[in-house]
Design a protein around this motif. Structure first.
Motif, short mmCIF file in Angstrom:
data_model
loop_
_atom_site.label_atom_id
_atom_site.label_comp_id
_atom_site.label_asym_id
_atom_site.label_seq_id
_atom_site.Cartn_x
_atom_site.Cartn_y
_atom_site.Cartn_z
N UNK A 138 0.83 -1.21 0.00
CA UNK A 138 0.00 0.00 0.00
C UNK A 138 0.87 1.26 0.00
N UNK A 139 0.31 2.34 -0.51
CA UNK A 139 0.96 3.64 -0.44
C UNK A 139 0.09 4.57 0.41
N UNK A 140 0.55 5.79 0.59
CA UNK A 140 -0.25 6.76 1.35
C UNK A 140 -1.58 7.06 0.66
N UNK A 141 -1.65 6.80 -0.65
CA UNK A 141 -2.88 7.07 -1.39
C UNK A 141 -3.88 5.93 -1.33
N UNK A 142 -3.46 4.76 -0.91
CA UNK A 142 -4.34 3.59 -0.94
C UNK A 142 -5.53 3.77 0.00
N UNK A 143 -6.73 3.59 -0.55
CA UNK A 143 -7.94 3.72 0.26
C UNK A 143 -8.02 2.58 1.27
N UNK A 144 -8.48 2.89 2.47
CA UNK A 144 -8.58 1.87 3.53
C UNK A 144 -9.49 0.72 3.12
N UNK A 145 -10.58 1.03 2.42
CA UNK A 145 -11.50 -0.02 1.99
C UNK A 145 -10.80 -1.00 1.05
N UNK A 146 -9.93 -0.49 0.19
CA UNK A 146 -9.22 -1.35 -0.75
C UNK A 146 -8.21 -2.23 -0.02
#
Length: 361
Positions: A138-146
């Motif tokens: 994950x990156x800082x942009x990755x949505x928590x739901x994803x």
């Protein structure tokens, strides 16, 4: 997760689809080769019909060079709430997506650390990932739901989630996966023109080293093309050790006692470093490596012999931790190496002798 689409029905994509379908997820299967998707569907991995609406998760299981374009198309078509890929290289596809200007919030890069020498849907199994590490990047942009959808996928496949930086992952797999593949192939290549008499002497050692050399060359060209720098860095270190070892072996051919001693020390050093590195390889179920004793048993090549020896070990109350078979050249027999806890070895050897098995020291 109730619905998913798997794009790419090779070994990994079909195995993931089989695991999901087996746990109640409605899976749609897509592939540039419709026959591959139909084969996966016939195996019970899902349906080869395209989803009519948005699914919960899209799993992109295509070669690294095609990940970005397939993901970009899937996202443009808005086929899922979340997207992930399972390619064995992570940094390159992410940078390609960034260059395309794709919104990365609904995407996470992943890599299940599992595979086989065989490829294609017919090689797939629902338990391919069980107990295996599954890397998430994950990156800082990755949505928590994803991220949660990815973790749910890993759980449904009964794998073990490992969170890493994408570039750190690529350096790691260069060391533990990509370089071993090349070295295995290089050793196996020495056999291509070898004298038939030499090849007939092949034992378990050469089989162990060359097992993964049976992998699909086209698939590996795609993987290595996506991670050339880190693999070249590891190979450069191996090449330095090879050069030093070649020189050490040449020294052993001379009459100079000092050079011979230096050569011996150099060879011993690389072997000892190999011992130290081997100890760091995780053991059973990813735990710390354990030291096992080997009970070697002569076995004939007849139906049911392996089942009988395992049954006799079970009657003796011994758990066999691992097993290897060294097949005899030119004979219908082999040597089964049963690996057990050190304290169990004499008990097992005695029990098997009493049941008529021939134990080799």
């Amino acid at each position: 997760m109730r619905t998913a689409v798997v794009i790419g029905t090779g070994l990994v994509g079909t195995s993931a689809a089989l695991a999901l379908a087996g746990r109640g997820v409605h899976v749609h299967l897509l592939d540039h080769d419709p026959a591959s998707a139909r084969t996966a569907a016939a195996l019970g991995a899902g349906t080869d019909e395209a989803p009519e609406g948005r699914v919960d998760l899209a799993v992109i299981a295509v070669p690294p060079a095609h990940v970005a374009s397939v993901l970009a198309t899937a996202m443009r078509d808005d086929i899922a709430r979340g997207y992930l890929d399972v390619a064995s290289v992570k940094g390159g596809p992410r940078r390609e997506l960034e260059a395309l200007g794709v919104d990365l919030t609904p995407y996470i890069g992943t890599h299940p650390m599992a595979g086989k020498e065989r490829s294609g849907p017919l090689a797939a199994t629902a338990d391919l990932f069980e107990g295996r590490p599954w890397v998430l990047t994950p990156t800082r942009d990755t949505d928590t739901e994803v991220l949660n959808l990815a973790l749910e996928l890993v759980a449904l496949c009964r794998a073990v989630p490992v969170v890493m930086d994408a570039d750190a992952h690529d350096r790691a797999v260069a060391l533990v996966s990509h370089t071993p593949q090349l070295i295995s192939s290089m050793v196996a290549a020495r056999l291509e023109e070898a004298d038939e008499t030499a090849v007939r002497l092949c034992g378990q050692g050469i089989r162990d080293v060359t097992r993964i050399a049976a992998s699909d060359p086209r698939m590996w060209v795609e993987i290595l093309s996506a991670n050339p720098g880190p693999v070249a860095d590891v190979l450069a270190g191996v090449a330095a050790d090879l050069d030093e070892t070649v020189q050490a072996l040449r020294s052993l051919q001379t009459g100079d006692e000092h050079k011979r001693r230096e050569g011996t020390d150099s060879i011993e050093d690389v072997l000892r470093r190999g011992n130290a590195g081997r100890v760091r390889v995780p053991g059973k179920h990813g735990a710390a490596p354990a030291s096992y004793e080997i009970v070697a048993v002569l076995i004939s090549d007849r139906p049911g012999e392996l089942a009988r020896i395992f049954a006799d070990a079970g009657r003796a109350g011994i758990n066999v931790e691992d097993v290897r078979i060294d097949h005899a050249t030119g004979q219908q027999a082999g040597l089964v190496q049963l690996m057990v806890e050190p304290s169990a070895a004499p008990v097992l050897a005695t029990a098997l002798r009493e049941r008529g098995w021939s134990i080799r020291q």
